[in-house]
Design an enzyme around this catalytic site. Structure first.
Site, short mmCIF file in Angstrom:
data_model
loop_
_atom_site.label_atom_id
_atom_site.label_comp_id
_atom_site.label_asym_id
_atom_site.label_seq_id
_atom_site.Cartn_x
_atom_site.Cartn_y
_atom_site.Cartn_z
CG MET A 1 53.32 46.09 64.35
SD MET A 1 54.02 47.73 64.60
CE MET A 1 55.25 47.72 63.29
CG ASP B 1 58.34 49.64 62.38
OD1 ASP B 1 58.30 48.63 63.11
OD2 ASP B 1 59.16 50.56 62.53
CG ASP C 1 60.32 48.49 67.65
OD1 ASP C 1 60.54 49.71 67.62
OD2 ASP C 1 59.71 47.88 66.74
CB SER D 1 62.25 52.16 63.28
OG SER D 1 60.97 52.54 62.83
CG MET E 1 56.21 45.56 70.63
SD MET E 1 57.20 46.30 69.31
CE MET E 1 56.54 47.97 69.24
CG HIS F 1 62.77 47.58 62.84
ND1 HIS F 1 62.69 46.34 63.45
CD2 HIS F 1 61.60 48.20 63.12
CE1 HIS F 1 61.53 46.22 64.07
NE2 HIS F 1 60.84 47.34 63.88
CB SER G 1 62.05 59.87 67.24
OG SER G 1 61.17 58.95 67.72
CG HIS H 1 57.76 45.06 64.00
ND1 HIS H 1 57.85 46.15 64.86
CD2 HIS H 1 56.84 44.24 64.56
CE1 HIS H 1 57.02 46.00 65.86
NE2 HIS H 1 56.38 44.85 65.70
CG MET I 1 52.36 49.76 61.38
SD MET I 1 52.24 51.23 62.41
CE MET I 1 53.92 51.33 63.05
CG PHE J 1 51.06 55.88 66.32
CD1 PHE J 1 50.69 56.55 65.16
CD2 PHE J 1 50.10 55.14 66.99
CE1 PHE J 1 49.38 56.49 64.69
CE2 PHE J 1 48.79 55.07 66.53
CZ PHE J 1 48.43 55.75 65.37
#
Ligand code: DX5
Ligand code: ZN
Length: 230
Positions: A80, A47, A184, A20, A149, A45, A207, A78, A49, A155
């Site tokens: 969001m 993200d 995820d 990610s 999820m 991936h 992370s 993805h 947002m 976050f």
């Protein structure tokens, strides 16, 4: 290869660890991508947002386009964001290979998924930990991928919520083998094997890769752990 075929390729390689790119160094994107390619990841991936659907902002089409220029790896986008219908075509044009929208983000989930399905791109639907999988049951015929999820979307760096494991099993049961299962949030060396055991094929990791010293080692170790359960 058509974009949808990238998804089939990912399925053949399962279990697949997808980094990610939320926590990567955006000042050195080209270098980050080549370090991940060196670690033999099979896709990225991304993200997205919007500060509305989730309280966090990340990036939009421009950065997706930038990744597209930097790599031929499949881009798993993805979304969001609220009212994803408005942006589906834009993310397709930016180079997404898979577009996943949240069940909670639109009043017309079937309509939005149908829009994605008309494009040459994998169709995904995501559910947050509190959202029952019943909310996607009547759309399952439209999707290639279900994203479960294991943290509340918004976050990186949150703890894995084991509710995801039951949901993975439930989706596999009602959707059959054709649907690709992705998980995820909070996926790391301790939580990855239970995910693959519950049926997850795509494992999104932030992370546990980006806070490690060596991407090569982190990806290899995660992949090794993922394999222990299947
Ligand atoms: C959360 C994002 C995830 C997340 C993964 O909303 O969709 O992709 O950042 O990061 P970790 O592995 O740190 O939970
Ligand atoms: Zn994500």
């Amino acid at each position: 290869m058509s974009r949808r075929e990238h998804l089939l390729a990912l399925r053949r390689s399962a279990p697949v660890v997808l980094p990610s790119m939320l926590l990567c160094d955006f000042g050195n994107l080209a270098q980050e991508v080549s370090r991940l390619e060196e670690a033999e990841v099979r896709g990225l991936h991304l993200d997205v947002m919007d500060g509305q659907f989730v309280p966090n902002f990340t990036y939009g089409m421009t950065i997706v386009e930038t990744f597209r220029r930097l790599t031929s790896l499949p881009l798993d986008v993805h979304l969001m964001i609220d009212r994803p219908e408005q942006y589906i075509q834009h993310f397709f044009d930016a180079g997404a290979d898979v577009i996943t929208i949240h069940a909670e983000s639109t009043d017309d989930l079937r309509g939005a998924l149908t829009m994605i399905a008309k494009l040459d791109v994998g169709v995904g639907v995501a559910v947050n930990p509190d959202t029952p999988i019943e909310s996607i049951r009547n759309c399952i015929d439209l999707v290639d991928l279900v994203l479960i999820m294991s943290v509340q979307a918004g976050f990186g760096g949150q703890a894995f919520n084991p509710v995801a494991l039951d949901k993975l099993r439930q989706v596999r049961q009602f959707a059959g083998d054709d649907v690709l299962l992705e998980v995820d949030g909070g996926v790391n060396l301790d939580t990855i094997a239970p995910c693959t055991e519950a049926g997850a094929e795509l494992l999104v990791v932030g992370s546990a890769i980006f806070r490690s010293e060596s991407y090569v080692r982190a990806v290899a170790d995660l992949h090794g752990q993922a394999l222990t359960a299947i």
